[in-house]
Design an enzyme around this catalytic site. Structure first.
Site, PDB file in Angstrom:
ATOM      1  N   LYS A 178       0.873  -1.177   0.000  1.00 27.50           N
ATOM      2  CA  LYS A 178       0.000   0.000   0.000  1.00 27.50           C
ATOM      3  C   LYS A 178       0.909   1.226   0.000  1.00 27.50           C
ATOM      4  O   LYS A 178       1.441   1.641   1.014  1.00 27.50           O
ATOM      5  CB  LYS A 178      -0.907   0.042   1.231  1.00 27.50           C
ATOM      6  CG  LYS A 178      -2.030   1.059   1.043  1.00 27.50           C
ATOM      7  CD  LYS A 178      -2.387   1.848   2.271  1.00 27.50           C
ATOM      8  CE  LYS A 178      -1.426   2.924   2.654  1.00 27.50           C
ATOM      9  NZ  LYS A 178      -1.331   4.077   1.724  1.00 27.50           N
ATOM     10  N   GLU A 253      10.161   1.598  10.550  1.00 29.28           N
ATOM     11  CA  GLU A 253      11.144   2.656  10.306  1.00 29.28           C
ATOM     12  C   GLU A 253      10.380   3.966  10.442  1.00 29.28           C
ATOM     13  O   GLU A 253       9.608   4.340   9.562  1.00 29.28           O
ATOM     14  CB  GLU A 253      11.766   2.459   8.925  1.00 29.28           C
ATOM     15  CG  GLU A 253      13.112   3.125   8.803  1.00 29.28           C
ATOM     16  CD  GLU A 253      13.020   4.498   8.175  1.00 29.28           C
ATOM     17  OE1 GLU A 253      12.879   5.473   8.954  1.00 29.28           O
ATOM     18  OE2 GLU A 253      13.060   4.591   6.947  1.00 29.28           O
ATOM     19  N   CYS A 287      13.644  11.260   6.714  1.00 35.24           N
ATOM     20  CA  CYS A 287      13.650  10.941   8.142  1.00 35.24           C
ATOM     21  C   CYS A 287      15.059  10.944   8.713  1.00 35.24           C
ATOM     22  O   CYS A 287      15.227  10.933   9.924  1.00 35.24           O
ATOM     23  CB  CYS A 287      12.944   9.613   8.393  1.00 35.24           C
ATOM     24  SG  CYS A 287      13.444   8.357   7.248  1.00 35.24           S
ATOM     25  N   GLU A 387      10.164  17.096  14.541  1.00 35.43           N
ATOM     26  CA  GLU A 387      10.586  16.956  13.146  1.00 35.43           C
ATOM     27  C   GLU A 387      10.057  18.131  12.324  1.00 35.43           C
ATOM     28  O   GLU A 387       8.836  18.330  12.271  1.00 35.43           O
ATOM     29  CB  GLU A 387       9.993  15.671  12.557  1.00 35.43           C
ATOM     30  CG  GLU A 387      10.980  14.560  12.371  1.00 35.43           C
ATOM     31  CD  GLU A 387      10.400  13.390  11.581  1.00 35.43           C
ATOM     32  OE1 GLU A 387      11.091  12.902  10.693  1.00 35.43           O
ATOM     33  OE2 GLU A 387       9.269  12.958  11.865  1.00 35.43           O
TER      34      GLU A 387
HETATM   35  P1  ADP Z   1       4.188  10.589   6.342  1.00 34.57           P
HETATM   36  O1  ADP Z   1       4.266  11.737   7.299  1.00 34.57           O
HETATM   37  O2  ADP Z   1       5.469  10.134   5.809  1.00 34.57           O
HETATM   38  O3  ADP Z   1       3.095  10.721   5.338  1.00 34.57           O
HETATM   39  P2  ADP Z   1       2.465   8.686   7.580  1.00 34.57           P
HETATM   40  O4  ADP Z   1       2.831   7.873   8.754  1.00 34.57           O
HETATM   41  O5  ADP Z   1       1.325   9.625   7.680  1.00 34.57           O
HETATM   42  O6  ADP Z   1       3.824   9.404   7.251  1.00 34.57           O
HETATM   43  O7  ADP Z   1       2.216   7.781   6.312  1.00 34.57           O
HETATM   44  C1  ADP Z   1       3.037   6.703   5.953  1.00 34.57           C
HETATM   45  C2  ADP Z   1       2.189   5.635   5.323  1.00 34.57           C
HETATM   46  O8  ADP Z   1       1.241   5.190   6.292  1.00 34.57           O
HETATM   47  C3  ADP Z   1       1.380   6.092   4.123  1.00 34.57           C
HETATM   48  O9  ADP Z   1       1.312   5.036   3.179  1.00 34.57           O
HETATM   49  C4  ADP Z   1       0.018   6.343   4.713  1.00 34.57           C
HETATM   50  O10 ADP Z   1      -1.020   6.180   3.775  1.00 34.57           O
HETATM   51  C5  ADP Z   1      -0.057   5.258   5.770  1.00 34.57           C
HETATM   52  N1  ADP Z   1      -0.993   5.551   6.855  1.00 34.57           N
HETATM   53  C6  ADP Z   1      -1.208   6.742   7.452  1.00 34.57           C
HETATM   54  N2  ADP Z   1      -2.155   6.624   8.417  1.00 34.57           N
HETATM   55  C7  ADP Z   1      -2.527   5.331   8.448  1.00 34.57           C
HETATM   56  C8  ADP Z   1      -3.472   4.563   9.225  1.00 34.57           C
HETATM   57  N3  ADP Z   1      -4.190   5.119  10.176  1.00 34.57           N
HETATM   58  N4  ADP Z   1      -3.583   3.256   8.941  1.00 34.57           N
HETATM   59  C9  ADP Z   1      -2.836   2.669   7.982  1.00 34.57           C
HETATM   60  N5  ADP Z   1      -1.945   3.328   7.228  1.00 34.57           N
HETATM   61  C10 ADP Z   1      -1.775   4.635   7.451  1.00 34.57           C
END
Ligand code: ADP
Length: 484
Positions: A178, A253, A287, A387
């Protein structure tokens, strides 16, 4: 030829390119212009479930395929990425914004993880252990964990995927990926090449759409045995809780807040060049990029002077423009956060030496931020502990070595850390004292497929790269063999 010609933008399930069941699609936009470059399926739980079915079905034969053969196909995928590097880089710059030269660099870096994992596949050695009785033998073997859920962020749209699917596939696992909502096209392009490379149907599946809806079946379906996640710490923590229900194996990570220390005896030229590269690559949206700088008193003024000059030379613009060093930030929220950190520092007494504001560029979205140098960072400022994820370099002065080491370690994060010194003893002592997964000692670019990338504390756990990477995707099993 434009990267948009024949651009694939569907989901990959069981070797087929498919739409969402609902037929709904979501826009993918260029952060530099807000132009819609493509639409992708808004898939949900049913499609994800089918992807898990496919990955599970494909797993047993794939795990039984000789490791050398698996490695060959993974290597082939890397070779195809290098063959198509220009096109993949153009896709990445369009959906993510980074300068084309950096996108090109990321494709090489992404392919290197496939090459590395391919080489590791035939070296998944087991062992024999002397048993405690004469009529027994103990054999240890490493086996693939099974179906892996792979959830990745937008800042490295290709490398974060290959760093996970490379070793997963090489180990004999199958994957359901995903990708980040904002940068799915790079993932889909990799999926296309996976098919061309000859990876069997069902080994690589890609589902796009709402992250919560897609991840739910990944946690609830007991057949998924592992989650490899790169993203923010809060989301990582949430996913870890959800993964506890089926006790998924995890690689996490997560965020970082890298300190960058410059000691009095540092090679200044290298330290400044390292600071610029480490801070402003990907517009500061990595990161492991330096988030806070600690510079020793004796060289503070000279360092600041040179750092300011180097920052002033950085060219900001659309990633497709020749010579651009700093592209747009990913979205409006990112711009707001960066401005908030700068304003907060200013309000608490810091002075802005360079930049400090958004830049308006003709015909482009309001998403460009001037590379910024902040003098006089103090621990109470947001940039000193949160961050920033943007092109802002806050600097604090220190006197004694221990002060800088204590400040560096005073963080919930523990991913990357950096320092510059010309003294071997100081180098070793500092490297040992930093409570981080990665230490760049006179090196501002430590990431490589050969090394075990990963963090400690709130930066997560698991190691991606080096010989350790296969551990993330294998279970250790032993056979206690009674001789009859
Ligand atoms: P970033 O700040 O790098 O976008 P996130 O942690 O928000 O970091 O997102 C990283 C990944 O996690 C993306 O693929 C995002 O779609 C997914 N993601 C964010 N929130 C959720 C959630 N509640 N459940 C599952 N996947 C999530």
């Amino acid at each position: 030829m434009s990267f948009k010609d024949n651009l694939k933008s569907d989901n990959l399930i069981n070797g087929e390119w498919v739409e969402a069941d609902s037929g709904e699609r979501v826009d993918v936009t260029d952060p530099a212009t807000d132009e819609v470059i493509a639409t992708i399926p808004d898939a949900g739980a049913a499609e994800t479930k089918r992807a898990i079915d496919a990955a599970h079905e494909a797993w047993t034969p794939w795990a039984a395929t000789p490791a050398a053969e698996r490695g060959k196909l993974v290597r082939k995928l890397g070779e195809l990425m290098l063959r198509d590097a220009d096109r993949l880089a153009a896709i990445m710059t369009a959906e993510q914004g980074k300068p084309l030269s950096e996108a090109r660099g990321e494709i090489n870096y992404a392919a290197s993880f496939l090459e590395w994992a391919a080489g590791e596949a035939p070296r998944m050695y087991g062992e024999t252990i002397p048993a405690n009785s004469a009529d027994k033998r103990i054999l240890v073997m490493r086996q693939p964990v099974g179906v892996c859920a792979i959830i990745t962020p937008w800042n490295f749209p290709a490398a974060m995927i290959t760093r996970k699917i490379g070793p997963a596939l090489a180990a004999g696992c199958t994957v359901v990926v995903k990708p980040a909502e904002l940068t799915p096209l790079s993932a889909i392009a990799i999926g296309e090449l996976a098919i061309e490379a000859g990876l069997p149907k069902g080994t690589v599946n890609i589902v796009t759409g709402d992250s919560k809806t897609i991840s739910k079946p990944m946690f609830e379906d007991g057949r998924v045995r592992k989650l490899s996640f790169t993203g923010s710490t809060p989301v990582g923590q949430l996913l870890m809780k959800q993964a506890s229900e089926n006790l998924l194996r995890l690689s996490m990570e997560l965020g970082g807040h890298a300190p960058f220390i410059v000691f009095d005896d540092a090679d200044l030229e290298r330290a400044v060049a390292g600071a610029v590269a480490c801070k402003f690559r990907n517009a500061g949206q990595t990161c492991i990029c330096a988030n806070r700088f600690y510079v020793q008193s004796g060289i503070y003024d000279t360092f600041m002077d040179r750092f300011a000059k180097a920052i002033g030379k950085l060219k900001v613009g659309r990633g497709t423009q020749e010579g651009v060093n700093v592209g747009p930030l990913i979205n409006d929220k990112a711009i707001e956060k960066v401005q908030e950190h700068v304003d907060d520092a200013k309000g608490k007494g810091a002075s802005i030496k360079v930049g400090g504001e958004m830049i308006k560029l003709d015909g482009l979205a309001n998403r460009f931020y001037a590379p910024t140098l902040i003098d006089g960072m103090t621990p109470d400022m947001k940039c000193a502990s949160e961050e920033t994820f943007g092109p802002v370099a806050p600097v604090a002065r220190f006197e004694k070595d221990q002060e800088a080491i204590d400040a560096a370690n005073n963080s919930p994060y523990g991913l990357a850390s950096y320092f510059y010194t010309s003294d071997a003893t100081r180098l070793m002592k500092t490297a040992e004292a930093l409570y981080y997964g990665i230490v760049g000692a006179n090196d501002a670019a430590p990431s490589t497929a050969q090394a075990p990338f990963g963090g400690v504390k709130h930066s997560g756990f698991g190691r991606e790269g080096g010989k350790y990477v296969m551990d993330e995707y294998t279970n250790v099993k032993y056979v206690s063999w009674g001789l009859v």
